[in-house]
Design an enzyme around this catalytic site. Structure first.
Site, PDB file in Angstrom:
ATOM      1  N   MET A  57       0.805  -1.224   0.000  1.00  0.00           N
ATOM      2  CA  MET A  57       0.000   0.000   0.000  1.00  0.00           C
ATOM      3  C   MET A  57       0.840   1.278   0.000  1.00  0.00           C
ATOM      4  SD  MET A  57      -2.774  -1.405  -0.252  1.00  0.00           S
ATOM      5  CE  MET A  57      -3.340  -3.070   0.009  1.00  0.00           C
ATOM      6  N   GLU A 116      10.089   4.236   3.394  1.00  0.00           N
ATOM      7  CA  GLU A 116      11.313   4.233   2.596  1.00  0.00           C
ATOM      8  C   GLU A 116      12.545   4.222   3.492  1.00  0.00           C
ATOM      9  OE1 GLU A 116       8.055   5.308  -0.053  1.00  0.00           O
ATOM     10  OE2 GLU A 116       8.570   5.930   1.978  1.00  0.00           O
ATOM     11  N   ASP A 156      24.277 -10.716   4.305  1.00  0.00           N
ATOM     12  CA  ASP A 156      24.494 -11.504   3.093  1.00  0.00           C
ATOM     13  C   ASP A 156      25.960 -11.541   2.686  1.00  0.00           C
ATOM     14  OD1 ASP A 156      23.685 -12.953   0.681  1.00  0.00           O
ATOM     15  OD2 ASP A 156      24.229 -11.101  -0.358  1.00  0.00           O
TER      16      ASP A 156
END
Length: 160
Positions: free
Chosen positions: A75, A117, A131
């Site tokens: 959304m 954001e 990672d």
């Protein structure tokens, strides 16, 4: 039928129409962290990780994540972001663990805020550090991710 802003009259999800909102300067700052062992800490500060420069890559990942937030948060409105900055600060806990504190600052001039954001940027930055260094140790801990502050818009300013 519903008083929820993201639910339509049929009870289904919808994206809120912000076309009548005022355009204002909006900023948000979010925090995340990742705690690593001494080997990973040394690789990061010495830039000796086999996958490359961990902090530069994580910083770019955070910037890319902020720019793509609306593609992964259903959304969330796509926004023309005017600035994204990802910053790092090391905290030495003891002789065996080190916490990389991550701050993501996002800004725009628009009709809706940039909290998601900033949060997405901080999260993706921490995930990228994980990672790039997981081959050394999978026991890293990604810490709390939260909004530190926001400014602009109808709801006004917020500071944690």
């Amino acid at each position: 039928m519903s008083k929820f802003t993201h639910i339509n009259e049929q009870g289904n999800a919808k994206m809120v129409d912000v076309s009548n909102k005022n355009i204002t300067k909006r900023t948000a700052q979010a925090h995340s962290s990742i705690t690593v062992n001494e080997t990973i800490y040394q690789q990061i500060i010495d830039n000796t990780n086999k996958k490359g420069n961990v902090l530069n890559t994580a910083q770019i990942a955070g910037i890319m994540a902020a720019k793509n937030t609306s593609t992964i948060i259903p959304m969330c409105h796509p926004l023309p972001l005017t600035g994204i900055d990802v910053q790092f600060n090391w905290q030495i806990n003891d002789n065996t663990t080190y916490t990389l504190n991550i701050t993501a600052i996002v800004s725009t001039t628009g009709k809706t805020g940039v909290e998601m954001e900033a949060l997405t940027a901080a999260s993706a930055t921490a995930l990228t550090v994980y990672d790039m260094t997981k081959a050394v140790d999978k026991g890293m801990i990604i810490g709390e991710t939260y909004l530190e502050s926001k400014s602009g818009g109808k709801s006004g300013d917020y500071r944690r």
